[in-house]
Design an enzyme around this catalytic site. Structure first.
Site, PDB file in Angstrom:
ATOM      1  N   ASP A 163      -0.228  -6.435  -3.706  1.00 53.12           N
ATOM      2  CA  ASP A 163      -1.643  -6.161  -3.442  1.00 53.12           C
ATOM      3  C   ASP A 163      -2.192  -5.396  -4.634  1.00 53.12           C
ATOM      4  O   ASP A 163      -1.496  -5.204  -5.638  1.00 53.12           O
ATOM      5  CB  ASP A 163      -1.820  -5.376  -2.136  1.00 53.12           C
ATOM      6  CG  ASP A 163      -3.086  -5.797  -1.392  1.00 53.12           C
ATOM      7  OD1 ASP A 163      -4.184  -5.572  -1.937  1.00 53.12           O
ATOM      8  OD2 ASP A 163      -2.972  -6.366  -0.288  1.00 53.12           O
ATOM      9  N   HIS A 211      -6.990  -9.429  -4.230  1.00 54.31           N
ATOM     10  CA  HIS A 211      -5.958  -8.409  -4.003  1.00 54.31           C
ATOM     11  C   HIS A 211      -4.864  -8.490  -5.068  1.00 54.31           C
ATOM     12  O   HIS A 211      -3.677  -8.455  -4.769  1.00 54.31           O
ATOM     13  CB  HIS A 211      -5.351  -8.577  -2.612  1.00 54.31           C
ATOM     14  CG  HIS A 211      -6.260  -8.121  -1.500  1.00 54.31           C
ATOM     15  ND1 HIS A 211      -6.605  -6.811  -1.324  1.00 54.31           N
ATOM     16  CD2 HIS A 211      -6.903  -8.821  -0.529  1.00 54.31           C
ATOM     17  CE1 HIS A 211      -7.417  -6.709  -0.261  1.00 54.31           C
ATOM     18  NE2 HIS A 211      -7.623  -7.912   0.224  1.00 54.31           N
ATOM     19  N   TRP A 257      -0.758  -2.740   8.586  1.00 53.64           N
ATOM     20  CA  TRP A 257      -1.248  -2.440   7.247  1.00 53.64           C
ATOM     21  C   TRP A 257      -1.086  -0.948   7.000  1.00 53.64           C
ATOM     22  O   TRP A 257      -1.438  -0.131   7.841  1.00 53.64           O
ATOM     23  CB  TRP A 257      -2.713  -2.863   7.123  1.00 53.64           C
ATOM     24  CG  TRP A 257      -2.912  -4.320   7.371  1.00 53.64           C
ATOM     25  CD1 TRP A 257      -3.403  -4.915   8.495  1.00 53.64           C
ATOM     26  CD2 TRP A 257      -2.603  -5.386   6.467  1.00 53.64           C
ATOM     27  NE1 TRP A 257      -3.431  -6.285   8.353  1.00 53.64           N
ATOM     28  CE2 TRP A 257      -2.940  -6.602   7.117  1.00 53.64           C
ATOM     29  CE3 TRP A 257      -2.076  -5.439   5.184  1.00 53.64           C
ATOM     30  CZ2 TRP A 257      -2.754  -7.841   6.513  1.00 53.64           C
ATOM     31  CZ3 TRP A 257      -1.896  -6.677   4.581  1.00 53.64           C
ATOM     32  CH2 TRP A 257      -2.237  -7.859   5.246  1.00 53.64           C
ATOM     33  N   THR A 258      -0.587  -0.578   5.828  1.00 60.64           N
ATOM     34  CA  THR A 258      -0.054   0.778   5.656  1.00 60.64           C
ATOM     35  C   THR A 258      -0.903   1.696   4.774  1.00 60.64           C
ATOM     36  O   THR A 258      -0.384   2.678   4.239  1.00 60.64           O
ATOM     37  CB  THR A 258       1.380   0.717   5.101  1.00 60.64           C
ATOM     38  OG1 THR A 258       1.367   0.068   3.815  1.00 60.64           O
ATOM     39  CG2 THR A 258       2.303  -0.009   6.052  1.00 60.64           C
ATOM     40  N   GLU A 259      -2.204   1.414   4.609  1.00 58.59           N
ATOM     41  CA  GLU A 259      -3.018   2.375   3.866  1.00 58.59           C
ATOM     42  C   GLU A 259      -2.876   3.778   4.448  1.00 58.59           C
ATOM     43  O   GLU A 259      -2.890   4.771   3.705  1.00 58.59           O
ATOM     44  CB  GLU A 259      -4.499   1.962   3.902  1.00 58.59           C
ATOM     45  CG  GLU A 259      -4.830   0.711   3.109  1.00 58.59           C
ATOM     46  CD  GLU A 259      -4.826  -0.528   3.979  1.00 58.59           C
ATOM     47  OE1 GLU A 259      -5.530  -1.485   3.628  1.00 58.59           O
ATOM     48  OE2 GLU A 259      -4.112  -0.540   5.007  1.00 58.59           O
ATOM     49  N   ARG A 311       0.840  -1.205   0.000  1.00 54.17           N
ATOM     50  CA  ARG A 311       0.000   0.000   0.000  1.00 54.17           C
ATOM     51  C   ARG A 311       0.873   1.252   0.000  1.00 54.17           C
ATOM     52  O   ARG A 311       0.610   2.197  -0.740  1.00 54.17           O
ATOM     53  CB  ARG A 311      -0.920  -0.022   1.222  1.00 54.17           C
ATOM     54  CG  ARG A 311      -2.252  -0.726   1.001  1.00 54.17           C
ATOM     55  CD  ARG A 311      -2.112  -2.156   0.514  1.00 54.17           C
ATOM     56  NE  ARG A 311      -3.389  -2.825   0.403  1.00 54.17           N
ATOM     57  CZ  ARG A 311      -3.883  -3.602   1.376  1.00 54.17           C
ATOM     58  NH1 ARG A 311      -3.216  -3.792   2.512  1.00 54.17           N
ATOM     59  NH2 ARG A 311      -5.044  -4.198   1.203  1.00 54.17           N
ATOM     60  N   ASP A 358      -7.153 -14.078   1.081  1.00 52.03           N
ATOM     61  CA  ASP A 358      -8.188 -13.343   1.805  1.00 52.03           C
ATOM     62  C   ASP A 358      -9.000 -12.451   0.877  1.00 52.03           C
ATOM     63  O   ASP A 358      -8.559 -12.090  -0.211  1.00 52.03           O
ATOM     64  CB  ASP A 358      -7.543 -12.479   2.896  1.00 52.03           C
ATOM     65  CG  ASP A 358      -6.594 -11.430   2.308  1.00 52.03           C
ATOM     66  OD1 ASP A 358      -5.769 -11.818   1.444  1.00 52.03           O
ATOM     67  OD2 ASP A 358      -6.672 -10.254   2.689  1.00 52.03           O
ATOM     68  N   GLU A 359     -10.176 -12.079   1.330  1.00 50.94           N
ATOM     69  CA  GLU A 359     -11.013 -11.067   0.717  1.00 50.94           C
ATOM     70  C   GLU A 359     -11.056 -11.198  -0.808  1.00 50.94           C
ATOM     71  O   GLU A 359     -10.722 -10.265  -1.546  1.00 50.94           O
ATOM     72  CB  GLU A 359     -10.515  -9.667   1.135  1.00 50.94           C
ATOM     73  CG  GLU A 359     -10.640  -9.444   2.639  1.00 50.94           C
ATOM     74  CD  GLU A 359     -10.166  -8.066   3.077  1.00 50.94           C
ATOM     75  OE1 GLU A 359     -10.686  -7.549   4.083  1.00 50.94           O
ATOM     76  OE2 GLU A 359      -9.259  -7.511   2.410  1.00 50.94           O
ATOM     77  N   ASP A 407      -2.451  -0.920  12.897  1.00 53.71           N
ATOM     78  CA  ASP A 407      -2.915   0.253  12.179  1.00 53.71           C
ATOM     79  C   ASP A 407      -4.137   0.854  12.874  1.00 53.71           C
ATOM     80  O   ASP A 407      -4.492   2.003  12.628  1.00 53.71           O
ATOM     81  CB  ASP A 407      -3.228  -0.074  10.717  1.00 53.71           C
ATOM     82  CG  ASP A 407      -4.111  -1.310  10.565  1.00 53.71           C
ATOM     83  OD1 ASP A 407      -3.823  -2.324  11.227  1.00 53.71           O
ATOM     84  OD2 ASP A 407      -5.072  -1.268   9.776  1.00 53.71           O
ATOM     85  N   TYR A 417      -4.016  -5.657  15.273  1.00 59.22           N
ATOM     86  CA  TYR A 417      -3.830  -4.853  14.071  1.00 59.22           C
ATOM     87  C   TYR A 417      -3.357  -3.480  14.536  1.00 59.22           C
ATOM     88  O   TYR A 417      -4.158  -2.674  15.031  1.00 59.22           O
ATOM     89  CB  TYR A 417      -5.135  -4.753  13.273  1.00 59.22           C
ATOM     90  CG  TYR A 417      -5.304  -5.825  12.227  1.00 59.22           C
ATOM     91  CD1 TYR A 417      -4.865  -7.131  12.478  1.00 59.22           C
ATOM     92  CD2 TYR A 417      -5.894  -5.561  10.996  1.00 59.22           C
ATOM     93  CE1 TYR A 417      -5.008  -8.119  11.513  1.00 59.22           C
ATOM     94  CE2 TYR A 417      -6.045  -6.539  10.034  1.00 59.22           C
ATOM     95  CZ  TYR A 417      -5.598  -7.829  10.304  1.00 59.22           C
ATOM     96  OH  TYR A 417      -5.727  -8.814   9.362  1.00 59.22           O
ATOM     97  N   TRP A 448      -7.021 -14.037  11.245  1.00 61.36           N
ATOM     98  CA  TRP A 448      -7.118 -12.585  11.374  1.00 61.36           C
ATOM     99  C   TRP A 448      -8.532 -12.121  11.686  1.00 61.36           C
ATOM    100  O   TRP A 448      -8.709 -11.048  12.278  1.00 61.36           O
ATOM    101  CB  TRP A 448      -6.608 -11.895  10.110  1.00 61.36           C
ATOM    102  CG  TRP A 448      -7.520 -11.920   8.920  1.00 61.36           C
ATOM    103  CD1 TRP A 448      -7.624 -12.903   7.989  1.00 61.36           C
ATOM    104  CD2 TRP A 448      -8.439 -10.895   8.522  1.00 61.36           C
ATOM    105  NE1 TRP A 448      -8.557 -12.570   7.032  1.00 61.36           N
ATOM    106  CE2 TRP A 448      -9.073 -11.335   7.331  1.00 61.36           C
ATOM    107  CE3 TRP A 448      -8.801  -9.658   9.049  1.00 61.36           C
ATOM    108  CZ2 TRP A 448     -10.044 -10.588   6.670  1.00 61.36           C
ATOM    109  CZ3 TRP A 448      -9.767  -8.899   8.395  1.00 61.36           C
ATOM    110  CH2 TRP A 448     -10.367  -9.362   7.215  1.00 61.36           C
TER     111      TRP A 448
END
Length: 586
Positions: A183, A254, A504-506, A154, A320-321, A456, A454, A429
């Site tokens: 990602d 992703h 997580w670096t958003e 990210r 995931d997702e 973040d 988490y 997670w």
């Protein structure tokens, strides 16, 4: 002694009339095989003190005063493992014995803490003499996997900052760096047979600033990637600090950065994949990989190059997702489901993951993925009785000085249950539930529930927190996290091989932002991962943190102060995504 993480046993003698003092006469002696730890300790202490710490033989070190002696203890290894150590200090010197090189390294980190915050500086400064009182410390970690996920997709983190982060992990006796390399928003690893992955996939035109409700954009292009030699350097640097680097290539979701580079990887019968660019938003992306043989071969090629760089036992493949809408609409995906005799799209994803589970196992590696890989069924790959168990590739190669022992790279065929264990492991997670189900089914589990670790997520309520995201997870909240769910019986609990905090670096654009989100909470997490629950005491931890903040200051870590962020750590007006109320249980 204000040590973090707290050791299992510490004994001191009052009054402290006898002390060991580092001086220009002090030498560092190492047994055969311990030279790498001795070199690291000499380099760090020489920088901070200005002394040279000449090398000498172990016999010579034991015969003379003013020596730090590093040696192995087979009995300690047999009873407590490679990461255990025993350190005794008296007026004549320091004797350090480890179950293996990792134990010696962790003892060296403890010795450094005993010398005070100045020992963490890169050059000498004025201060008191370098004294350690008489002390006996016996210690070993609770978990073999004490990890941190660092999302470099990210927001790209330059190599120098990754190396610095490894040093900070080592200070806290953390031993697994989970490197999230790909990602939707960026592909960060050079793959020579597929150059467009970095030519196209390593940068995006702009970035979302904060959560989408704020409708703010930074129109500066963002990007970067690691060459294969960069990653080899990172792995080598980590190895010398007894940290295993576990790479993650996220699939089949992703994956828009990969599809932007190679449109044939997407579901072209549903969407115009040639028009897709690297994603500039955060969140869950509908564009996922197709399930053709060509896509399987493509990522086998990616993994072939990845395995040459990373010797880790585990390779993380995300899972995931992954929205299934495009597969439901895709004639090609529906034909694949029919061809394979699968029930639905969930089973299609399971088939996709299990393909790479088998592919990695055939090469002596193990797949690990997020808990969604359980959906649609993740087969337990029990070996026939008497069949050999594949070891990590790093255990098949000649052992190099400084190579990690124990932790995530340890050969596991010494454990009686190893021959019946599933190859694939699960990163839990979405709370505890996925980890509980996986452990009961015989899968190894790394516990990293969003509701607890988490990092973040915001550290306090209120408007001062920069880009407030998620639930409030204070220093005390992280410290009170327990990785092993109470509902697991003894046999299932043994499958919890460790725990991990995720960054997580958003909403973290650079190393300063990462420092703020990670620390001091990563120090609390390190103690959770190292110490048994009965040994943890938050009031005592908070007292010890007074000294540890001074260590972080010496290291240049821009942590969140206990009283709240500095003015320059705030992001006024940038909208986050706070979640109201306490996090759901489990």
């Amino acid at each position: 002694m204000d040590l973090i993480p707290a050791p299992q046993r510490v004994q001191t003698w009052e009054p402290h009339e006898w002390t060991f003092e580092l001086s220009a006469k002090t030498r560092i002696a190492a047994a055969h095989g311990a030279e790498g730890v001795a070199r690291w300790l000499r380099a760090e202490l020489s920088a901070a003190t200005g002394f040279t710490f000449d090398a000498c033989s172990l016999d010579e070190g034991r015969r003379t005063a003013h020596a730090v002696c590093l040696d192995f203890d087979p009995e300690l290894r047999a009873s407590s493992g490679r990461e255990a150590y025993r350190m005794s200090v008296d007026v004549y010197g320091a004797s350090i014995r480890g179950g293996g090189r990792p134990g010696l390294f962790y003892a060296a980190q403890t010795l450094r803490q005993l010398l005070g915050p100045r020992a963490f500086r890169k050059a000498p400064i004025d201060g008191p003499r370098w004294k350690i009182p008489d002390i006996l410390i016996e210690d070993a970690p609770r978990f073999g996997w004490r990890g941190v996920l660092l999302d470099v997709s990210r927001h790209f983190l330059p190599k120098a900052d990754v190396l610095r982060f490894l040093d900070l992990m080592a200070v806290h006796k953390l031993n697994v760096l989970h490197l999230h390399l790909t990602d939707d928003q960026g592909w960060r690893v050079e793959i020579k047979r597929y150059p467009r992955l970095t030519e196209v996939g390593a940068w995006r035109e702009r970035s979302m600033v904060g959560f989408r409700a704020g409708e703010r954009r930074d129109d500066r292009p963002h990007g970067g990637y690691y060459t294969q030699d960069d990653l080899r350097e990172i792995v080598s640097y980590a190895t010398k600090r007894h940290i295993t680097v576990v790479p993650e290539i996220d699939l089949p979701g992703h994956s828009q950065a990969a599809i932007a580079a190679y449109p044939e990887l997407g579901n072209a019968d549903v969407v115009d994949t040639a028009a897709l660019g690297v994603w500039t938003d955060w969140g869950i992306n509908p564009n996922v990989l197709n399930v053709s043989e060509g896509t399987l071969r493509f990522f086998e090629g990616v993994l072939e190059e990845l395995l040459e760089i990373f010797p880790s036992e585990f390779i993380h493949l995300g899972g995931d997702e992954c929205p299934k809408d495009q597969w439901r609409a895709s004639p090609a995906a529906q034909a694949r489901i029919k061809e394979l005799g699968l029930a639905d799209e969930d089973e299609l994803q399971s088939w996709f993951i299990r393909h790479f589970d088998r592919w990695l196992a055939a090469r002596g590696r193990r797949l690990i993925g997020w808990d969604e890989i359980l959906e649609g069924g993740l087969a337990i790959a029990a070996e026939p009785k008497g069949a050999p168990v594949a070891k990590a590739t790093s255990d098949k190669r000649p052992t190099k000085e400084g190579a990690p022992e124990g932790g995530a790279s340890a050969p596991d065929d010494e454990r009686p249950e190893a021959r019946r264990r599933s190859r694939a492991a699960v990163s839990s997670w979405r709370g505890y539930a996925g980890g509980v189900a996986a452990a009961r089914a015989g899968h190894d589990v790394v516990m990293c529930p969003e509701q607890h670790v988490y990092l973040d997520h915001r550290q306090a309520a209120g408007e001062d927190e920069p880009i407030p995201v998620g639930y409030v997870r204070s220093l005390e909240d992280v410290y009170r996290f327990e990785p092993v769910p109470a509902e697991l019986d003894e046999a299932a609990a043994r499958h919890v091989i460790g725990t991990q905090a995720n960054l997580w670096t958003e909403f973290m654009a650079d190393a300063r932002d990462i420092d703020y989100r990670a620390f001091p909470r990563l120090a609390a997490f390190a103690e959770v991962a190292w110490s048994a629950p009965a040994a943890r005491d938050f009031a005592d931890f908070e007292r010890r943190m007074t000294t540890h903040y001074a260590r972080l200051d010496a290291l240049g870590v821009e942590y969140r102060p206990p009283g709240g962020p500095h003015p320059w750590q705030r992001r006024p007006g940038v909208v986050g995504r706070p979640l109201d109320g306490p996090p759901p249980a489990g």
